[in-house]
Design an enzyme around this catalytic site. Sequence first.
Site, short mmCIF file in Angstrom:
data_model
loop_
_atom_site.label_atom_id
_atom_site.label_comp_id
_atom_site.label_asym_id
_atom_site.label_seq_id
_atom_site.Cartn_x
_atom_site.Cartn_y
_atom_site.Cartn_z
CG ASP A 181 -30.06 4.54 40.67
OD1 ASP A 181 -29.91 4.65 41.90
OD2 ASP A 181 -31.17 4.32 40.14
CG ASP A 226 -33.13 0.15 35.16
OD1 ASP A 226 -33.67 0.02 34.05
OD2 ASP A 226 -33.64 -0.23 36.23
#
Length: 260
Positions: free
Chosen positions: A193, A210
């Site tokens: 991502d 993340d």
Amino acid sequence: MDPKIAKADEEVQKLISKKRNKSVEDRRVGSEIFDKQTLETLYKLANQGYINVLNGAISTGKEANVLKAVKKDDSFVAVKLYRIATSDFKKMQYYIQGDPRFNIKSNNKRQLINNWVNKEFRNLSRLYEAKVNVPKPIIALNNSLLLEFIGDSEGNPAQIVKNQKPENVDEFFNDLLIELNKFINDANLIHGDLSTFNILNKDNYPLIIDVSQSVVRDHPIADELLIRDIKNIYHEFKKLGSSFSLDTIKNKLDIDLDID
């Protein structure tokens, strides 16, 4: 209630809304962040000396909020809290299934969240050991993840690239590709991502964040995710002024995939 947790609850309620008068929605979101188990988890972390008091918001998202905490020695740590009510469980199952490190058969949402947090902790540990520039993981407990605080000595958090453009885009992008090479070829993980929303600009050097959705290199969807990551950063950094081509990126990452 333990005064540390009471203080934490008070601080988060202040941080949820920038408006003077909270709306019903603001109060609902606040209760989602600090449900009973989250407060109990924070109590355990405080009791074990990992945090003393929460001291500000770093980022807010649909599934998780990252808060700044202060330890007894006045140093900072980051606390990432995943929310049960708003998490995308189908997405979580999509990334966990096929990962040989996890054998998740239960559909219990709280258990899935806890495993998701553990997955992010293990990914960070693996990346940190491979010397990828990521926050150092400290501890994972239930829906809470404690990380190295990335910012200055005054407690100001580093900004994402989306909000703080590098001074020299190509130099920064080249440094990012060096880190990604280690990410992919040393840690054997794919981010999954990657964008300018989850790359921090720390003193004009990239730090990747993340990584909960990151998968091992031999995961069934690894190549699909890698191609998507490369396309994302190519287009986003091109908008920032980068001169790098897709072939340049592929060569620097030492990968052989068809990307158009």
